[in-house]
Design an enzyme around this catalytic site. Structure first.
Site, mmCIF file in Angstrom:
data_model
loop_
_atom_site.group_PDB
_atom_site.id
_atom_site.type_symbol
_atom_site.label_atom_id
_atom_site.label_comp_id
_atom_site.label_asym_id
_atom_site.label_seq_id
_atom_site.Cartn_x
_atom_site.Cartn_y
_atom_site.Cartn_z
ATOM 1 N N ASP A 1 5.787 26.627 -16.633
ATOM 2 C CA ASP A 1 4.895 25.775 -16.287
ATOM 3 C C ASP A 1 5.698 24.538 -15.775
ATOM 4 O OD1 ASP A 1 1.329 25.513 -16.316
ATOM 5 O OD2 ASP A 1 2.578 23.990 -15.532
ATOM 6 N N ASP B 1 9.744 25.214 -12.269
ATOM 7 C CA ASP B 1 8.966 25.264 -10.916
ATOM 8 C C ASP B 1 9.093 26.811 -10.860
ATOM 9 O OD1 ASP B 1 7.917 23.254 -8.498
ATOM 10 O OD2 ASP B 1 8.665 25.502 -8.193
ATOM 11 N N ALA C 1 -0.754 27.459 -8.891
ATOM 12 C CA ALA C 1 -1.053 27.073 -7.413
ATOM 13 C C ALA C 1 -1.918 25.846 -7.344
ATOM 14 C CB ALA C 1 -2.188 28.280 -7.024
ATOM 15 N N ASN D 1 3.245 25.263 -1.279
ATOM 16 C CA ASN D 1 3.176 25.484 -2.764
ATOM 17 C C ASN D 1 2.835 26.840 -3.028
ATOM 18 O OD1 ASN D 1 3.185 23.868 -5.631
ATOM 19 N ND2 ASN D 1 1.149 24.996 -5.776
ATOM 20 N N TYR E 1 -6.535 27.074 2.005
ATOM 21 C CA TYR E 1 -6.142 27.560 0.482
ATOM 22 C C TYR E 1 -6.358 29.048 0.685
ATOM 23 C CZ TYR E 1 -7.636 28.753 -4.171
ATOM 24 O OH TYR E 1 -7.882 29.377 -5.219
ATOM 25 N N LEU F 1 -17.603 21.806 -9.471
ATOM 26 C CA LEU F 1 -18.939 21.164 -9.638
ATOM 27 C C LEU F 1 -19.617 20.897 -11.160
ATOM 28 C CD1 LEU F 1 -21.686 20.686 -8.505
ATOM 29 C CD2 LEU F 1 -22.272 23.015 -8.425
#
Ligand code: UFG
Length: 329
Positions: free
Chosen positions: A31, A52, A76, A93, A142, A191
């Site tokens: 990560d 990366d 992502a 990315n 996305y 949310l």
């Protein structure tokens, strides 16, 4: 299996890590910590390599040193709304770095992958519940950035014998019952955690992004899935990989809840009032996304255990009450 979780220090990766370890697999996490948290991995004792996915040298060395046979890629950017404003960020990315990852796997002879895809590949579906064979027409960059990787995987399977499983997540929420890991995004855009910030005293109200959709109460409908159920599906998926084949599964509960219904459930769980305020629609939001996960249930033997929205919110609430500032790292 010897599994490398790329982007494994994030919300979903840190939960899948625990499910894989519980199932007896060897795991290492890779990560960049741009979004992830070392503290979500630490308690498991799994090795965390800082890098990366586009850094082929470090990634290649990691695959080699840990004798990795399977990669699960979580790395992502995930904000559909932001992707509308900054498409280059998402294609760079998610898509270009996704290709780099596949190339490094190919160079290292690693031929098995589970890929985190999204309900956003369906765009605004013509029918719900959505089946995997339904049209793929993303309405935001996305979703498009993830769909590109799905296509790459199929080509790599055909030509290079890569075996993979694509998991199209619907709306993931909840937290691990151990209390060790949960949701901590900066900025938070989802949310459930945002609604729970109201009873935590971190915001005065929750904004409802549009109440003029063609849905029963005018607010958007989503299919919420507990992060632990989603994690179990990853273990089953990794175990079901077959050479030269890409299998694709939706992961949701097959039941849609409106934004207002989610807020109401949060009120019940927290026993707080939670004021709301309607604002204009957020760009890139489809009105309704509900999964048919029949295929995952039938083919993978997946059995969701925490399908009730109330359970999902209760577990999220336990995490946020104990970690109001997330990992704070
Ligand atoms: N919403 C609000 N107010 C907020 C935040 C969200 O009304 O403050 C609404 C959104 O407009 C949407 C719903 O709540 O209708 C859910 O929004 P989220 O941001 O929580 O989730 P999304 O549905 O936009 O996206 C999530 C993941 C994506 C994934 C998608 C699949 O972030 O990665 O689910 O459904 F692709």
């Amino acid at each position: 299996m010897n599994v490398l979780l790329t982007g494994g220090a994030g919300y979903i990766g840190s939960h899948v890590l625990r499910a894989l370890l519980d199932a007896g697999h060897n795991c290492a996490v890779y990560d960049s910590l741009v979004k992830g948290h070392a503290r979500s991995v630490d308690p498991t004792g799994a090795r965390l390599i800082l890098g990366d996915v586009a850094d082929s040298r470090t990634l290649g060395q990691t695959l080699d040193e840990n004798e990795i046979d399977t990669v699960i890629n979580f790395a992502a950017f995930i904000e559909a709304g932001e992707s509308v404003e900054k498409p280059e960020k998402y294609f760079h990315n998610n898509t270009i770095k996704g290709l780099e990852l596949l190339e490094t796997m190919r160079a290292g002879g690693v031929k098995r992958i589970v890929f985190s895809s999204t309900a956003a590949v369906y765009g605004s579906p013509e029918r719900i519940p959505i089946e995997e064979t339904d049209p793929l027409v993303p309405i935001n960059p996305y979703g498009a950035s993830k769909l590109c990787v799905e296509y790459m995987l199929r080509a790599y399977a055909h030509v290079y014998g890569i075996g993979g499983v694509v998991l199209r997540y619907f709306n993931v929420a909840g937290a691990h019952p151990s209390g060790e890991t949960g949701e901590d995004h900066t900025p938070e855009t989802h949310l459930v955690p945002l609604v729970l910030q109201v009873p935590l005293g971190m915001r005065n109200d929750i904004k409802i992004f549009g109440d003029d959709y063609d849905t029963p109460d005018g607010t958007c409908i989503r299919d919420y899935i507990h992060v632990c159920d989603l994690s179990e599906a990853h273990v089953l998926a990794a175990e079901a990989i077959e050479h030269g084949q890409i299998k694709t599964y939706n992961l949701g509960n097959g039941e849609g809840f409106s934004v207002r219904e989610v807020i109401e459930t949060c009120r019940e769980v927290t026993n707080h009032e939670i004021p709301s305020q309607v604002t204009p629609r957020r760009p890139g939001d489809p009105p309704g996304l509900v999964a048919s996960s029949r295929k995952a249930i039938d083919e993978l033997g997946w059995k969701p255990r925490f399908a009730e929205l109330k359970t999902i919110v209760t577990d999220a609430w336990a995490w946020h009450q104990n970690h109001p500032d997330g990992y704070d790292d």
